[in-house]
Design an enzyme around this catalytic site. Structure first.
Site, mmCIF file in Angstrom:
data_model
loop_
_atom_site.group_PDB
_atom_site.id
_atom_site.type_symbol
_atom_site.label_atom_id
_atom_site.label_comp_id
_atom_site.label_asym_id
_atom_site.label_seq_id
_atom_site.Cartn_x
_atom_site.Cartn_y
_atom_site.Cartn_z
ATOM 1 C CG HIS A 1 64.200 34.009 15.389
ATOM 2 N ND1 HIS A 1 63.442 32.905 15.668
ATOM 3 C CD2 HIS A 1 63.896 34.912 16.350
ATOM 4 C CE1 HIS A 1 62.702 33.133 16.745
ATOM 5 N NE2 HIS A 1 62.967 34.344 17.188
ATOM 6 C CD GLU B 1 61.523 32.760 20.611
ATOM 7 O OE1 GLU B 1 62.194 33.582 19.935
ATOM 8 O OE2 GLU B 1 60.318 32.552 20.423
HETATM 9 CO CO CO Z 1 61.822 35.097 18.706
#
Ligand code: CO
Length: 135
Positions: free
Chosen positions: A7, A130
């Site tokens: 994402h 991330e």
């Molecule tokens: Co995230």
């Protein structure tokens, strides 16, 4: 080592307006807002055919995105998330390369219930990265 783009996260000053843009403006599949108190955010998930966009808004005191929003009052791109199959091996390799894992350097459970870590933007072209372990 990294796999799919899981994402892209965008911090927004107004979640309803952000959801409206993606749902009605861009015609995307958009979730209802979800409170994630452990992460200090409320999030709206935008499901695209090949990845997700997550709209983030601060929730509660000490939200990790509150300062970002204060510095970027119109919102902005916050991080990208790449999938890895073995997060401990990824941490070992990247720290050996001199990269900094944020926090205590150990994985925590992220917004999708899976282990995640964040890498310092100074080590990744100015981008907060991330890593999420996806089996
Ligand atoms: Co995230």
């Amino acid at each position: 080592m990294i796999g799919k783009l899981n994402h892209v996260a965008i911090v927004v000053p107004d979640l309803a307006a952000g959801a409206q843009l993606y749902r009605n403006g861009f015609g995307a599949d958009v979730s209802e807002p979800v409170d994630l108190p452990d992460q200090g955010v409320t999030t709206v998930f935008v499901n695209l055919p090949n990845t997700k966009i997550e709209l983030l808004h601060p929730l509660g005191e000490g939200s990790p995105v509150a300062k970002f929003l204060a510095n970027n009052p119109r919102g902005g791109m916050h991080h990208v998330c790449y999938e890895v199959t073995d997060i401990e091996a990824a941490i070992e390799k990247l720290t050996a390369d001199g990269m900094t894992v944020l926090g205590d350097g150990k994985p925590s459970i992220g917004a999708h219930g899976l282990p995640v870590v964040f890498l310092h933007p100074k080590d990744a072209l100015g981008t907060l990265v991330e890593l999420e372990e996806v089996a």
